[in-house]
Scaffold this motif. Structure first.
Motif, mmCIF file in Angstrom:
data_model
loop_
_atom_site.group_PDB
_atom_site.id
_atom_site.type_symbol
_atom_site.label_atom_id
_atom_site.label_comp_id
_atom_site.label_asym_id
_atom_site.label_seq_id
_atom_site.Cartn_x
_atom_site.Cartn_y
_atom_site.Cartn_z
ATOM 1 N N GLY A 24 0.775 -1.237 0.000
ATOM 2 C CA GLY A 24 0.000 0.000 0.000
ATOM 3 C C GLY A 24 0.805 1.285 0.000
ATOM 4 O O GLY A 24 0.223 2.364 0.121
ATOM 5 N N TYR A 25 2.134 1.187 -0.165
ATOM 6 C CA TYR A 25 2.967 2.389 -0.160
ATOM 7 C C TYR A 25 3.244 2.856 -1.586
ATOM 8 O O TYR A 25 3.675 2.055 -2.433
ATOM 9 N N ASP A 26 2.998 4.135 -1.838
ATOM 10 C CA ASP A 26 3.413 4.702 -3.114
ATOM 11 C C ASP A 26 4.924 4.557 -3.222
ATOM 12 O O ASP A 26 5.667 4.957 -2.323
ATOM 13 N N THR A 27 5.368 3.986 -4.331
ATOM 14 C CA THR A 27 6.786 3.699 -4.535
ATOM 15 C C THR A 27 7.163 4.180 -5.927
ATOM 16 O O THR A 27 6.656 3.665 -6.925
ATOM 17 N N VAL A 28 8.033 5.181 -5.974
ATOM 18 C CA VAL A 28 8.444 5.728 -7.268
ATOM 19 C C VAL A 28 9.959 5.622 -7.384
ATOM 20 O O VAL A 28 10.692 5.856 -6.435
ATOM 21 N N ALA A 29 10.411 5.248 -8.573
ATOM 22 C CA ALA A 29 11.844 5.099 -8.817
ATOM 23 C C ALA A 29 12.332 6.295 -9.624
ATOM 24 O O ALA A 29 11.797 6.582 -10.698
ATOM 25 N N ILE A 30 13.347 6.974 -9.063
ATOM 26 C CA ILE A 30 13.883 8.179 -9.702
ATOM 27 C C ILE A 30 15.408 8.081 -9.733
ATOM 28 O O ILE A 30 16.112 8.968 -9.280
ATOM 29 N N GLY A 31 15.912 6.976 -10.270
ATOM 30 C CA GLY A 31 17.349 6.749 -10.298
ATOM 31 C C GLY A 31 18.112 7.893 -10.941
ATOM 32 O O GLY A 31 17.601 8.604 -11.815
ATOM 33 N N ALA A 32 19.362 8.055 -10.525
ATOM 34 C CA ALA A 32 20.197 9.158 -10.998
ATOM 35 C C ALA A 32 20.994 8.817 -12.239
ATOM 36 O O ALA A 32 21.677 9.670 -12.794
ATOM 37 N N GLY A 33 20.950 7.581 -12.682
ATOM 38 C CA GLY A 33 21.729 7.170 -13.843
ATOM 39 C C GLY A 33 21.222 7.797 -15.128
ATOM 40 O O GLY A 33 20.076 8.268 -15.214
ATOM 41 N N ALA A 34 22.069 7.809 -16.136
ATOM 42 C CA ALA A 34 21.704 8.336 -17.448
ATOM 43 C C ALA A 34 22.397 7.498 -18.509
ATOM 44 O O ALA A 34 23.592 7.207 -18.404
ATOM 45 N N SER A 35 21.651 7.102 -19.533
ATOM 46 C CA SER A 35 22.265 6.274 -20.575
ATOM 47 C C SER A 35 21.436 6.316 -21.852
ATOM 48 O O SER A 35 20.233 6.628 -21.826
ATOM 49 N N ARG A 36 22.090 5.993 -22.945
ATOM 50 C CA ARG A 36 21.394 5.763 -24.206
ATOM 51 C C ARG A 36 20.862 4.325 -24.201
ATOM 52 O O ARG A 36 21.422 3.456 -23.520
ATOM 53 N N PRO A 37 19.795 4.044 -24.965
ATOM 54 C CA PRO A 37 19.278 2.669 -24.989
ATOM 55 C C PRO A 37 20.339 1.648 -25.387
ATOM 56 O O PRO A 37 20.378 0.540 -24.841
ATOM 57 N N GLN A 38 21.217 2.009 -26.305
ATOM 58 C CA GLN A 38 22.225 1.060 -26.764
ATOM 59 C C GLN A 38 23.338 0.829 -25.756
ATOM 60 O O GLN A 38 24.208 -0.027 -25.967
ATOM 61 N N ASP A 39 23.333 1.578 -24.656
ATOM 62 C CA ASP A 39 24.348 1.405 -23.619
ATOM 63 C C ASP A 39 23.826 0.649 -22.402
ATOM 64 O O ASP A 39 24.525 0.558 -21.388
ATOM 65 N N VAL A 40 22.613 0.141 -22.481
ATOM 66 C CA VAL A 40 22.035 -0.579 -21.344
ATOM 67 C C VAL A 40 22.411 -2.054 -21.473
ATOM 68 O O VAL A 40 21.896 -2.760 -22.339
ATOM 69 N N TYR A 41 23.310 -2.497 -20.600
ATOM 70 C CA TYR A 41 23.779 -3.880 -20.614
ATOM 71 C C TYR A 41 23.535 -4.561 -19.264
ATOM 72 O O TYR A 41 24.213 -5.523 -18.930
ATOM 73 N N ALA A 42 22.599 -4.067 -18.487
ATOM 74 C CA ALA A 42 22.295 -4.696 -17.209
ATOM 75 C C ALA A 42 21.946 -6.166 -17.430
ATOM 76 O O ALA A 42 21.197 -6.508 -18.349
ATOM 77 N N HIS A 43 22.510 -7.045 -16.607
ATOM 78 C CA HIS A 43 22.346 -8.499 -16.667
ATOM 79 C C HIS A 43 23.115 -9.125 -17.829
ATOM 80 O O HIS A 43 23.119 -10.358 -17.956
ATOM 81 N N GLY A 44 23.733 -8.324 -18.687
ATOM 82 C CA GLY A 44 24.401 -8.866 -19.852
ATOM 83 C C GLY A 44 25.904 -8.712 -19.782
ATOM 84 O O GLY A 44 26.477 -8.328 -18.754
#
Length: 474
Positions: free
Chosen positions: A427-447
């Motif tokens: 029941g808690y409002d939960t918003v994610a506002i991470g400070a990271g910045a990247s282009r789509p082609q630079d997202v390699y999380a889990h990879g």
């Protein structure tokens, strides 16, 4: 502690150019920047993946840093968990406020564990922070050790400044977000029973999307996420000698079932959040993809727009439930027919569709009663959150300080799962506002070769201090 030694000089022989990330920027960087880099570098070195037993080392390291900065022992809570047979830990740190605001606390989320990385598969050692060609490389550089380092260093920075918040703030770092989420569930219960925060801010999603030229497009604000659920598809068989093949073969039957899953598309779903998301994001993305996003926002039945968006792996998950094979286990000997074959299928379920409905759809699509479908663990279905006005204003101030001009804040639904689901479910409002910045082609999380832009790393280091001072300044 079993902290890995990190060499800070020299070059990697395999590339001839890439060097381990160095801390010789002390003459150019602020104390906060230098400290955050050092924490980031050190925690990347902990192989906090399931089965490697290094979570306690990382927790001890972070606890030591916070204690040295002046956080009292009673405000640093280390908890032990058994995550499906693998020991892990969680860390909760209280920044005591003076109560002058008369407001409930805020909890800040990050996770300390990572998906494992096999060094032999990477171009660089995944557990040594390496700077190369404008990027920091290493497992967890994006997901989520940047969030851990940034939040930890911000707490230390504010403490060193002598700042006292007008309400309590809590760091809540989990130890198995990438696997069983046992620590996450327990921490969510503890926070609900002992803190009862006004809302939750999560560092593990959101973030700033960059254009090809690295200019900022928009800040995504994660306000909902799809339900994470995993199914095991299993076929059993009497087996036999491999010299005597039989028409029913567990591996072949499983392969046929997985192929059918791969060819199935779940129906397109839409909500006010996803329409708003595509409408806003489409204003910042050029070309055919941006036009398709705007078209979908105006008409969610537009088949041409759906096809264009679906062809992009970064956005297809916002349109529909997805199920994909991720692991295989079959046979017991090279000269024997397989007695069993199991495929793991991971699904991300669109809110409202329901886990049971997805399981039934898989059974219908496969159309073979010999294939059993078992759900691996309980799924947590969570609602959409509201974006508190004060948090919106604080984020806006951080973005203005960072870029000198306003950029859009776009509400999003995450295709991946985060700790936030367990707080939304309570029941808690939960918003994610991470400070990271990247282009789509630079997202390699889990990879392979996960990375973070060096300039983006440093540019985000004032983010949390601005946000927290706005939300808790007395």
């Amino acid at each position: 502690m079993r902290i890995k030694a990190i060499l800070l000089a020299g070059a990697l022989a395999m590339t001839g150019q890439a060097a381990t990330a160095q801390d010789d920027t002390s003459n150019e960087r602020t104390a906060h920047e230098q400290r955050t880099f050092e924490i980031y570098r050190d925690i990347i070195a902990f192989r906090t993946a399931r089965g490697h037993g290094q979570m306690d080392d990382m927790v001890a390291y972070l606890s030591g840093k916070l204690a040295a900065a002046g956080f009292a022992s009673e405000d640093i809570m280390v908890t032990d968990y058994d995550s499906d047979g693998d020991p892990t830990q969680g860390l909760i740190v209280r920044y005591r406020g003076d109560g002058s605001l008369g407001k409930k606390p805020i909890a800040l989320l990050a996770h300390m564990d990572v998906v494992d990385a096999l060094p032999e598969d990477w171009e660089r050692d995944p557990f040594t922070l390496i700077e190369d060609d404008g990027y920091f490389f290493g497992r967890g550089t994006q997901d989520n050790k940047y969030g851990v380092a940034n939040l930890t260093s911000t707490f230390i920075r504010l403490k060193e400044e002598g700042w006292t918040p007008g309400r309590d703030l809590y760091l809540v770092f989990s130890g198995d977000e990438e696997t069983g989420m046992i620590s996450t569930r327990a921490q969510a219960q503890w926070v609900a029973e002992n803190v009862d925060p006004a809302y939750i801010l999560n560092s593990d999603a959101g973030g700033i999307g960059l254009a090809d030229d690295f200019s900022p497009l928009a800040q995504s604000v994660q306000m909902a996420e799809k339900t994470y659920v995993t199914f095991e598809l299993t076929v059993t068989n009497p087996g036999g000698h491999s010299s005597r093949p039989r028409p029913d073969n567990a591996i072949y039957e499983l392969s046929e079932a997985l192929l059918k899953v791969s060819q199935h598309e779940f129906p397109v779903r839409e909500s006010e959040l996803t329409r708003t998301y595509f409408g806003a994001l489409g204003q910042t993305i050029p070309g055919e993809l941006g036009a398709a996003m705007r078209a979908f926002s105006a008409d969610p039945t537009d088949e041409a727009a759906i096809a264009t968006i679906s062809a992009n792996p970064g956005f297809v998950g916002t349109l529909r439930t997805t199920c994909v094979a991720t692991m295989l286990k079959a046979g017991h000997a090279e000269n024997a027919l397989p007695q069993s074959a199991t495929g793991t299928v991971n699904c991300r379920v669109f809110p409202g569709e329901g886990v049971d409905s997805v399981k039934a759809t898989l059974a219908e699509v496969i159309g073979n009663e010999a294939v059993t479908i078992a759900q691996r663990a309980e799924a947590t279905e969570s609602p959409m959150s509201a974006f508190p006005d004060e948090a919106r204003a604080a984020l806006s101030k951080s973005l203005a300080a960072r870029f000198g001009t306003p950029i859009p804040m776009v509400p999003t639904m995450s295709s991946g799962g985060t700790d936030g689901m367990h707080y939304r479910a309570r029941g808690y409002d939960t918003v994610a506002i991470g400070a990271g910045a990247s282009r789509p082609q630079d997202v390699y999380a889990h990879g392979l070769n996960e990375r973070m832009r060096v300039d983006a790393f440093y540019a985000g280091l004032d983010h949390w201090s601005i946000v927290l001072k706005e939300l808790a300044g007395s």
